[in-house]
Design an enzyme around this catalytic site. Structure first.
Site, mmCIF file in Angstrom:
data_model
loop_
_atom_site.group_PDB
_atom_site.id
_atom_site.type_symbol
_atom_site.label_atom_id
_atom_site.label_comp_id
_atom_site.label_asym_id
_atom_site.label_seq_id
_atom_site.Cartn_x
_atom_site.Cartn_y
_atom_site.Cartn_z
ATOM 1 N N ASP A 105 9.206 1.011 7.869
ATOM 2 C CA ASP A 105 9.161 2.399 8.362
ATOM 3 C C ASP A 105 10.303 2.668 9.350
ATOM 4 O O ASP A 105 10.085 3.048 10.507
ATOM 5 C CB ASP A 105 7.804 2.715 8.981
ATOM 6 C CG ASP A 105 7.348 1.690 10.000
ATOM 7 O OD1 ASP A 105 7.994 0.625 10.121
ATOM 8 O OD2 ASP A 105 6.332 1.948 10.689
ATOM 9 N N GLU B 140 3.856 -9.733 16.678
ATOM 10 C CA GLU B 140 4.831 -9.453 17.733
ATOM 11 C C GLU B 140 4.517 -10.252 18.999
ATOM 12 O O GLU B 140 5.440 -10.708 19.695
ATOM 13 C CB GLU B 140 4.868 -7.963 18.047
ATOM 14 C CG GLU B 140 5.932 -7.571 19.061
ATOM 15 C CD GLU B 140 6.140 -6.075 19.130
ATOM 16 O OE1 GLU B 140 6.944 -5.554 18.336
ATOM 17 O OE2 GLU B 140 5.485 -5.418 19.961
ATOM 18 N N GLY C 71 0.827 -1.207 0.000
ATOM 19 C CA GLY C 71 0.000 0.000 0.000
ATOM 20 C C GLY C 71 0.856 1.250 0.000
ATOM 21 O O GLY C 71 1.905 1.321 -0.647
#
Length: 347
Positions: A209, A297, A119
């Site tokens: 990121d 996670e 995306g």
């Protein structure tokens, strides 16, 4: 919240013969419950002590390689440099980078780097991630980038250093960002089986990121590598946000550390075993209509509780600038990029 305040109130019941600092430490720990909502407490909590390495020499470590025997465990008295199962925790000042580079070159080590850019995450982060990696990640070793994306045509053309290449893997764009996050384990396992195992000795898996800002070198390579989460490494264990739902396979009442899923790695065999186990746990949860608190996670933390990592990276290897400067973080090797969750994440 009540757990925190009960700790503070219980200080009144501590016998006078006990040291007052114990009460103060519990009170400080309780304040950390507001850690993410009150920025000034982030600085305050940075003074909470870490446990100390109990080993007298690195020769007592369970070694990933022979150079680990030269790690200076006593050079960093301000932080924890080894675990109870004799794995090293890597901090600046403990190692000679040239010795690690020479050792891994002589061993023929090579690294596969996987990253998902799905995306708008591709548009916002991928170019800077790849460019910064070329400046700092595993320099001098063969590196293959594997970019998972739903829009291969948008992957930027980055000039790569010698012995480095990039491959693009098209993946489906799931409706929810949580599913994108959790299903990466299946994709990583399949890629290791079909490609990576034939070309690379080690695998590192990254969130996109982030930005490399300092050496992220061969000292990080090991059989099974986990990362201490920058927000939790000095907090008491009862504040770690493990999944507390007994119905989830990720359920963990209390672990050793809180690990960050933004970075993990190891030998291709170990990473494949981790990815397979996490994917199985995730799919079993989905069949039972359960979703772990922090998605993949949470499952990764459960896996590393059951299968101890042979090497742990300090928060130098993934630091959040919002935490400010700390004396124990002498170098920032990888930094969180600015987050735009509301704009980038699919509901």
């Amino acid at each position: 919240m009540s757990k925190c305040f009960s700790l503070v109130c219980s200080c009144r019941k501590i016998p006078k013969t006990w040291s007052h600092w114990i009460c103060a430490l519990y009170s400080t720990s309780a304040l950390c419950i507001f850690y993410f909502s009150i920025p000034t407490l982030k600085f305050f909590c940075s003074f909470l002590p870490m446990e100390k390495c109990s080993l007298k020499s690195s020769m007592m470590l369970n070694l990933d390689n022979r150079i680990d025997a030269k790690l200076d465990l006593l050079s960093r008295q301000d932080v924890q440099t080894c675990t109870s199962w004799k794995a090293p925790i890597i901090w600046q000042g403990m190692f000679d980078p040239n010795e690690y580079d020479q050792e891994h070159k002589s061993q023929g080590s090579s690294v596969a780097l996987t990253v998902f850019a799905v995306g708008r995450y591709l548009d916002v982060y991928l170019k800077d991630f790849l460019y910064s990696s070329e400046q700092h990640f595993m320099l001098g070793l063969p590196v293959t980038y594997y970019v998972f994306t739903d829009t291969p045509e948008k992957v930027p053309n980055i000039k790569l250093n010698p012995q480095r290449s990039l491959k693009i893997i098209k993946v489906e764009r799931h409706k929810r960002w949580q599913d994108i996050s959790m299903m990466r384990m299946k994709s990583i396992s399949q890629l290791i089986e079909s490609d990576i195992r034939n070309h690379s000795t080690h695998v590192f898996c990254f969130d996109v990121d982030q930005l490399f800002t300092g050496r992220f070198g061969s000292e990080a390579l090991g059989d099974s590598v986990a990362l201490l989460h920058a927000h939790y490494y000095r907090l008491p264990r009862w504040l770690f946000t493990y999944d507390q739902n007994p119905k989830s396979n990720a359920y963990l009442e209390m672990g050793d550390f809180y690990y960050h899923a933004a970075v993990f790695g190891g030998s291709w065999r170990s990473v494949k075993a981790l990815a397979d186990a996490c994917h199985r746990s995730i799919m079993e949860d989905k069949q039972n209509n359960v979703e772990a608190l922090w998605h993949d996670e949470s499952h990764l933390n459960k896996y590393f509780w059951l299968h101890k990592p042979s090497r742990i990276l300090s928060p130098e290897y993934c630091w959040d600038a919002n935490l400010g400067s700390r004396s124990d973080i002498r170098v920032r090797r990888l930094m969180w990029a600015p987050k735009y969750y509301n704009k980038l994440r699919i509901s």
